[in-house]
Design a protein around this motif. Structure first.
Motif, PDB file in Angstrom:
ATOM      1  N   LEU A   1     -16.641   2.034   6.615  1.00 58.34           N
ATOM      2  CA  LEU A   1     -15.788   1.268   7.498  1.00 58.34           C
ATOM      3  C   LEU A   1     -14.757   2.051   7.852  1.00 58.34           C
ATOM      4  O   LEU A   1     -14.065   2.349   7.042  1.00 58.34           O
ATOM      5  N   VAL A   2     -14.337   2.143   9.321  1.00 63.31           N
ATOM      6  CA  VAL A   2     -13.154   2.818   9.824  1.00 63.31           C
ATOM      7  C   VAL A   2     -12.430   2.082  10.528  1.00 63.31           C
ATOM      8  O   VAL A   2     -12.825   1.486  11.561  1.00 63.31           O
ATOM      9  N   GLU A   3     -11.274   1.739   9.844  1.00 60.15           N
ATOM     10  CA  GLU A   3     -10.260   0.872  10.770  1.00 60.15           C
ATOM     11  C   GLU A   3      -9.469   1.593  11.660  1.00 60.15           C
ATOM     12  O   GLU A   3      -9.285   2.575  11.525  1.00 60.15           O
ATOM     13  N   SER A   4      -9.210   0.927  12.888  1.00 62.04           N
ATOM     14  CA  SER A   4      -8.173   1.601  13.771  1.00 62.04           C
ATOM     15  C   SER A   4      -7.173   0.539  14.389  1.00 62.04           C
ATOM     16  O   SER A   4      -7.588  -0.706  14.272  1.00 62.04           O
ATOM     17  N   GLY A   5      -6.203   0.961  14.991  1.00 65.72           N
ATOM     18  CA  GLY A   5      -5.399  -0.123  16.115  1.00 65.72           C
ATOM     19  C   GLY A   5      -4.290  -0.485  15.335  1.00 65.72           C
ATOM     20  O   GLY A   5      -3.425  -1.188  16.075  1.00 65.72           O
TER      21      GLY A   5
ATOM     22  N   TYR B   1      -8.778  -8.382   5.416  1.00 70.19           N
ATOM     23  CA  TYR B   1      -7.612  -8.731   4.339  1.00 70.19           C
ATOM     24  C   TYR B   1      -6.466  -8.015   4.607  1.00 70.19           C
ATOM     25  O   TYR B   1      -6.384  -6.755   5.289  1.00 70.19           O
ATOM     26  N   ARG B   2      -5.270  -7.952   3.687  1.00 69.43           N
ATOM     27  CA  ARG B   2      -4.087  -7.457   3.743  1.00 69.43           C
ATOM     28  C   ARG B   2      -3.232  -7.181   2.334  1.00 69.43           C
ATOM     29  O   ARG B   2      -3.766  -8.150   1.770  1.00 69.43           O
ATOM     30  N   GLN B   3      -2.549  -6.249   2.514  1.00 69.78           N
ATOM     31  CA  GLN B   3      -1.775  -6.186   1.276  1.00 69.78           C
ATOM     32  C   GLN B   3      -0.335  -5.543   1.563  1.00 69.78           C
ATOM     33  O   GLN B   3      -0.248  -4.357   2.256  1.00 69.78           O
ATOM     34  N   ALA B   4       0.531  -6.375   1.409  1.00 63.90           N
ATOM     35  CA  ALA B   4       2.106  -5.888   1.539  1.00 63.90           C
ATOM     36  C   ALA B   4       2.508  -5.232   0.101  1.00 63.90           C
ATOM     37  O   ALA B   4       1.930  -5.698  -0.870  1.00 63.90           O
TER      38      ALA B   4
ATOM     39  N   TYR C   1      -3.963  -3.332   6.357  1.00 60.36           N
ATOM     40  CA  TYR C   1      -4.927  -4.112   6.740  1.00 60.36           C
ATOM     41  C   TYR C   1      -6.200  -3.605   6.292  1.00 60.36           C
ATOM     42  O   TYR C   1      -6.553  -2.348   6.744  1.00 60.36           O
ATOM     43  N   TYR C   2      -7.023  -4.085   5.705  1.00 56.45           N
ATOM     44  CA  TYR C   2      -8.227  -3.544   5.272  1.00 56.45           C
ATOM     45  C   TYR C   2      -9.675  -4.576   5.861  1.00 56.45           C
ATOM     46  O   TYR C   2      -9.535  -5.764   5.709  1.00 56.45           O
TER      47      TYR C   2
ATOM     48  N   THR D   1      -5.503   0.162   7.389  1.00 54.90           N
ATOM     49  CA  THR D   1      -4.443   0.690   8.488  1.00 54.90           C
ATOM     50  C   THR D   1      -3.249  -0.269   8.611  1.00 54.90           C
ATOM     51  O   THR D   1      -3.140  -1.203   8.090  1.00 54.90           O
ATOM     52  N   GLN D   2      -2.195   0.596   8.668  1.00 61.76           N
ATOM     53  CA  GLN D   2      -0.671  -0.075   8.629  1.00 61.76           C
ATOM     54  C   GLN D   2      -0.279  -0.628   9.852  1.00 61.76           C
ATOM     55  O   GLN D   2      -0.572  -0.124  10.746  1.00 61.76           O
ATOM     56  N   VAL D   3      -0.077  -1.888   9.659  1.00 61.36           N
ATOM     57  CA  VAL D   3       0.683  -2.709  10.478  1.00 61.36           C
ATOM     58  C   VAL D   3       1.963  -3.098  10.080  1.00 61.36           C
ATOM     59  O   VAL D   3       2.498  -3.506   9.108  1.00 61.36           O
TER      60      VAL D   3
END
Length: 115
Positions: free
Chosen positions: A4-8, A37-40, A93-94, A109-111
């Protein structure tokens, strides 16, 4: 195995928008569910949005009305449209895919949302 490859991801001001994409290395037509999912920093990973094989969708309360998850089976891609972003949305964000043979994660990917 499934990649899985995230972008954006990126840096955006509060109130702005971003669209995340997650491209899978195989067909997602029969995937049980895909999610974001996300992790801060200093916090546990949490569900943001999830869409099932029958297009049942669940959102975290904190993003309802602002984020939209969607999927394009032809492109093996799931999206997360994020509007009205807030500084508290800042996180990695995963993407996650649930197949019958296992569960897979992207690299993240970092937001970052500035105030």
């Amino acid at each position: 195995q499934v990649q899985l490859v995230e972008s954006g991801g990126g840096l955006v001001q509060a109130g702005g928008s971003l669209r995340l994409s997650c491209a899978a290395s195989r067909s997602i037509f029969s995937v049980l569910a895909m999610g974001w999912y996300r992790q801060a920093p200093g916090k546990q990973r949490e569900l943001v949005a999830r869409i099932t094989i029958v297009d049942s969708i669940k959102y975290a309360d904190s993003v309802k009305g602002r984020f939209t998850i969607s999927r394009d089976n032809a492109k093996n891609t799931v999206y997360l449209q994020m509007n009205s972003l807030k500084p508290e949305d800042t996180a990695v964000y995963y993407c996650n895919a649930e197949f019958t043979q296992g569960r897979y994660w992207g690299q993240g990917t970092q937001v970052t949302v500035s105030s």
